[in-house]
Design a protein around this motif. Sequence first.
Motif, PDB file in Angstrom:
ATOM      1  N   ALA A 191      22.665  -0.954  -8.908  1.00  0.00           N
ATOM      2  CA  ALA A 191      23.157  -0.149 -10.107  1.00  0.00           C
ATOM      3  C   ALA A 191      22.085  -0.733 -11.403  1.00  0.00           C
ATOM      4  N   LEU A 192      21.539  -2.116 -11.298  1.00  0.00           N
ATOM      5  CA  LEU A 192      20.789  -2.440 -12.203  1.00  0.00           C
ATOM      6  C   LEU A 192      19.444  -2.516 -12.099  1.00  0.00           C
ATOM      7  N   VAL A 193      18.758  -1.308 -12.163  1.00  0.00           N
ATOM      8  CA  VAL A 193      17.341  -1.140 -11.744  1.00  0.00           C
ATOM      9  C   VAL A 193      16.506  -1.776 -13.183  1.00  0.00           C
ATOM     10  N   LEU A 194      15.602  -2.292 -12.949  1.00  0.00           N
ATOM     11  CA  LEU A 194      14.762  -2.727 -13.912  1.00  0.00           C
ATOM     12  C   LEU A 194      13.301  -2.223 -13.945  1.00  0.00           C
ATOM     13  N   GLY A 195      13.007  -1.783 -12.934  1.00  0.00           N
ATOM     14  CA  GLY A 195      11.543  -1.083 -12.831  1.00  0.00           C
ATOM     15  C   GLY A 195      11.410  -0.612 -11.201  1.00  0.00           C
ATOM     16  N   ARG A 196      10.272   0.079 -10.980  1.00  0.00           N
ATOM     17  CA  ARG A 196       9.974   0.836  -9.634  1.00  0.00           C
ATOM     18  C   ARG A 196       8.394   0.678  -9.668  1.00  0.00           C
ATOM     19  N   ASN A 197       7.837   0.661  -8.487  1.00  0.00           N
ATOM     20  CA  ASN A 197       6.381   0.394  -8.465  1.00  0.00           C
ATOM     21  C   ASN A 197       5.975   1.898  -8.678  1.00  0.00           C
ATOM     22  N   ARG A 198       6.523   2.789  -7.887  1.00  0.00           N
ATOM     23  CA  ARG A 198       6.078   4.338  -8.021  1.00  0.00           C
ATOM     24  C   ARG A 198       6.140   4.925  -9.477  1.00  0.00           C
ATOM     25  N   ALA A 199       6.945   4.292 -10.260  1.00  0.00           N
ATOM     26  CA  ALA A 199       7.226   4.509 -11.669  1.00  0.00           C
ATOM     27  C   ALA A 199       6.209   4.122 -12.555  1.00  0.00           C
ATOM     28  N   GLY A 200       5.415   2.914 -12.160  1.00  0.00           N
ATOM     29  CA  GLY A 200       4.445   2.292 -12.808  1.00  0.00           C
ATOM     30  C   GLY A 200       5.153   0.992 -13.884  1.00  0.00           C
ATOM     31  N   THR A 201       6.433   1.026 -13.361  1.00  0.00           N
ATOM     32  CA  THR A 201       7.148  -0.286 -14.361  1.00  0.00           C
ATOM     33  C   THR A 201       7.515  -1.271 -13.544  1.00  0.00           C
ATOM     34  N   LEU A 202       7.026  -1.249 -12.362  1.00  0.00           N
ATOM     35  CA  LEU A 202       6.901  -2.638 -11.465  1.00  0.00           C
ATOM     36  C   LEU A 202       5.438  -2.512 -10.882  1.00  0.00           C
TER      37      LEU A 202
ATOM     38  N   SER B 115       2.470 -11.797  -6.689  1.00  0.00           N
ATOM     39  CA  SER B 115       2.696 -11.591  -8.235  1.00  0.00           C
ATOM     40  C   SER B 115       3.445 -10.271  -8.621  1.00  0.00           C
ATOM     41  N   VAL B 116       4.373 -10.668  -9.557  1.00  0.00           N
ATOM     42  CA  VAL B 116       5.052  -9.512 -10.122  1.00  0.00           C
ATOM     43  C   VAL B 116       5.244  -9.472 -11.420  1.00  0.00           C
ATOM     44  N   GLU B 117       4.981  -8.288 -11.820  1.00  0.00           N
ATOM     45  CA  GLU B 117       5.253  -7.833 -13.309  1.00  0.00           C
ATOM     46  C   GLU B 117       6.195  -6.570 -13.400  1.00  0.00           C
ATOM     47  N   ILE B 118       7.312  -6.811 -14.521  1.00  0.00           N
ATOM     48  CA  ILE B 118       8.233  -5.870 -14.556  1.00  0.00           C
ATOM     49  C   ILE B 118       8.283  -5.488 -15.919  1.00  0.00           C
ATOM     50  N   ASP B 119       8.141  -4.119 -16.416  1.00  0.00           N
ATOM     51  CA  ASP B 119       8.305  -3.851 -17.767  1.00  0.00           C
ATOM     52  C   ASP B 119       9.758  -3.563 -17.887  1.00  0.00           C
ATOM     53  N   LEU B 120      10.712  -4.477 -18.642  1.00  0.00           N
ATOM     54  CA  LEU B 120      12.131  -4.354 -18.732  1.00  0.00           C
ATOM     55  C   LEU B 120      12.490  -3.097 -19.368  1.00  0.00           C
ATOM     56  N   PRO B 121      13.375  -2.282 -19.257  1.00  0.00           N
ATOM     57  CA  PRO B 121      13.857  -1.240 -19.785  1.00  0.00           C
ATOM     58  C   PRO B 121      14.414  -1.379 -21.029  1.00  0.00           C
ATOM     59  N   ASP B 122      14.520  -0.508 -21.984  1.00  0.00           N
ATOM     60  CA  ASP B 122      15.564  -0.556 -23.052  1.00  0.00           C
ATOM     61  C   ASP B 122      16.989   0.028 -22.642  1.00  0.00           C
ATOM     62  N   THR B 123      17.281  -0.404 -21.793  1.00  0.00           N
ATOM     63  CA  THR B 123      18.932  -0.362 -21.415  1.00  0.00           C
ATOM     64  C   THR B 123      19.519  -1.524 -21.420  1.00  0.00           C
TER      65      THR B 123
ATOM     66  N   ARG C 200       0.915  -1.068  -0.085  1.00  0.00           N
ATOM     67  CA  ARG C 200       0.345   0.016  -0.059  1.00  0.00           C
ATOM     68  C   ARG C 200       0.754   1.336   0.004  1.00  0.00           C
ATOM     69  N   GLY C 201       2.267   1.178   0.256  1.00  0.00           N
ATOM     70  CA  GLY C 201       2.686   2.401   0.376  1.00  0.00           C
ATOM     71  C   GLY C 201       4.237   2.317   0.340  1.00  0.00           C
ATOM     72  N   ASP C 202       5.043   1.274   0.382  1.00  0.00           N
ATOM     73  CA  ASP C 202       6.601   1.164   0.307  1.00  0.00           C
ATOM     74  C   ASP C 202       6.750   1.562  -1.154  1.00  0.00           C
ATOM     75  N   ASP C 203       8.102   2.173  -1.203  1.00  0.00           N
ATOM     76  CA  ASP C 203       8.777   2.437  -2.514  1.00  0.00           C
ATOM     77  C   ASP C 203       9.803   1.097  -3.009  1.00  0.00           C
TER      78      ASP C 203
END
Length: 197
Positions: free
Chosen positions: A73-84, A94-102, A60-63
Motif C-alpha cells: 500500500a506504500l508504493v514509492l516507485g515502479r520501473n515501468r513508470a520510470g520512477t524506479l 543499483s537502485v534509484e527511486i524518485d520519491l513521490p509527493d505523497t 529486462r522485463g519484470d514489472d
Amino acid sequence: MMAPKPGERERRSLAQPVETRADGERMTVAGYAAIFGEVTMVGDLFEETIAPGTFARSLRGDDIRAFYDHDTALVLGRNRAGTLRLAEDARGLSVEIDLPDTTAGRDVRTLIARGDVSGMSFGFEAVGEEWDFTRALPRRTITDVNLFEVSIVSIPAYAGTSIALRSLECARRSDTRSFLPATRLRMKMSLDLARRS
C-alpha cells in the motif's frame, strides 16, 4: 521439512549510514540493494552470496515496484513508470527511486534525512542457485532470480529462518546444484538521498 511454497519470502537485512545531498526539487533515494560476492549469514544455517549477472534477465522485463517496509500500500516507485531505476553494475544491483509527493514519500524522505531509516531490501524468487556443502557451513550462491520488489526498510533484521531451513534441507536431499523455488528479501548496503531537478 518441506521445500518453500511459491511466494514464501525470507528477509535479509543489513544497514549502513545514509548520506543526503541536495540537487534541485525532486527527491531521489539511490544506493545498492545487493552487493555481488558479499557473503551473508542466513541465521546460523548457511552462507549466501549473489553472483554477478543474477538480476540481468529479470531487469529486462519484470514489472518491479519500490515499497516502504514491504507494504504494497506504500508504493514509492515502479520501473515501468520510470520512477524506479534498477541496473546491474560491477558492484551489484543499483537502485534509484524518485520519491513521490505523497505522505509515504515525504515521510520516507524525512526519515532518511534524519538518519532514522538506513536500509533497503529486495524481494525475489531464486530460479538459479548452487550449493557448496564442502564448507564448514554450506554456502548458497544465487545465480538467477525473478525480482519482484525493492523496499526501503525501517528495521533491519533477519527473519524467515524456518523457510531458510527448509531451503537448506531440500538442497541437501536433492544433492544437486540446481535451483530451488524460494523467495528472498535482501538488504542493501547503503542509501543516499538526493534532490534532482
